[in-house]
Each structure stands twice: as structure tokens, then as C-alpha cells.
Design a protein around this motif. Sequence first.
Motif, PDB file in Angstrom:
ATOM      1  N   LEU A  80      46.134  36.994  39.042  1.00  0.00           N
ATOM      2  CA  LEU A  80      46.469  38.239  38.354  1.00  0.00           C
ATOM      3  C   LEU A  80      47.253  37.957  37.077  1.00  0.00           C
ATOM      4  O   LEU A  80      46.946  38.511  36.014  1.00  0.00           O
ATOM      5  N   ILE A 115      41.507  42.661  37.154  1.00  0.00           N
ATOM      6  CA  ILE A 115      42.947  42.941  37.204  1.00  0.00           C
ATOM      7  C   ILE A 115      43.200  44.152  38.094  1.00  0.00           C
ATOM      8  O   ILE A 115      44.083  44.139  38.957  1.00  0.00           O
ATOM      9  N   LEU A 118      42.686  43.228  41.802  1.00  0.00           N
ATOM     10  CA  LEU A 118      43.796  42.447  42.354  1.00  0.00           C
ATOM     11  C   LEU A 118      45.068  43.282  42.486  1.00  0.00           C
ATOM     12  O   LEU A 118      45.806  43.142  43.464  1.00  0.00           O
ATOM     13  N   GLN A 119      45.333  44.165  41.528  1.00  0.00           N
ATOM     14  CA  GLN A 119      46.517  45.020  41.611  1.00  0.00           C
ATOM     15  C   GLN A 119      46.435  45.927  42.837  1.00  0.00           C
ATOM     16  O   GLN A 119      47.422  46.110  43.537  1.00  0.00           O
TER      17      GLN A 119
END
Length: 184
Positions: A80, A115, A118-119
Motif C-alpha cells: 500500500l 490502493i 488494499l485500504q
Amino acid sequence: IHKPTMPAPHIPQVLLLLISLHTVLACQRPHDDTLPWNSLQLLHTMAPNSNHTCQHQQPPFFPDALRHNSHPQQAKHITLAILRNLLHTFSSNRIPQQWDNPARHDLLNSLQHYIEHLQQCLSAHGMLFKRHGPRNLMLIINKYFRRIYDFLRIHNHSACAWDHVRLEAHLCFKHVDTLFQQMK
């Protein structure tokens, strides 16, 4: 008078369990882990004619401390952080004009997608990044990208400097591929 019926007490717990199970399974590895290899192709497409020799060639900056990781949660956090920094770097308005803008936008969209994935995984698990071992890997990543930004600034964001940054991004995406393999 008709009283509304309440759901059986076990229904909410079952729903929470199913949602948690889905989140855990979806976050083990990105469902489409082709990002590194697609990104390498986009990096090439962005600047296919960059064969000129640069005066300020540098050895790769990529830190050895990031190459040795085996913890799956740590791999997610490292990935990330790398992807966020790559997104920031290639979002610059100082990119060489001769670079292919549609390929760059495809790369930025792909980075943003991963992103966000993954967040969601990390926030769904409520996991915070913890130091693992003697080094703080987030500081190492931030220092690495600060060196890249300084390199671009020192060389006035020249085409040669950006070519070197593309080579660094190439190393990053290769490492992200390794990190994807560790997210089991």
C-alpha cells in the motif's frame, strides 16, 4: 395490536460472520494480481523511445531492507505504501511531454484501484501497521521515495531523470509482485 416481529437473535451474528469471512477471503491476495506486470507494460508504453544515454545515471535506490519480508499483513502495508507513493510520483504535472498520456492515466487508474482494494482490506481487518523487527519499514519507504523526489528536483525533472524514475518504478513493481505472493 400487532407487534412487529424481531429477527431471530442469531441472524445478525450469522450476517456478521459471513461478511467477515468474505472480507478475509477477498483480502488474502488481490483478486487480480496482474498489476505489477501490466504496470511494467504501461511504463514501457509511456516512454517507448527513451534509449538515450543520461549523464547522471545512478545505481538503483531501492532499499535492501524492503526485499526481506515474510509477514502477510506487513506485505499488505508495504504494498500500500509503495503504490501510494508511485501514484503520487506519476501524478506529477512535471512528467515529460513526450510521454504517452493515455498509458500514464491507465497506470494511475490501476494504481488507484489497487490502493482502494488494499485500504478496504486493511480497514476491514482493523489492522494497524506495527514495527516488525528492528527497522521501521514505513520510514524506509518514505525515505526511498524522498530520494526519488529529490533526484527529480536536483535534475530539474529532466527526461533523463524521469527515465531513471521509471527504472525505479520497474523495481518497485517487481517487488510488489513478490509482496503479492506473500499475501496468502
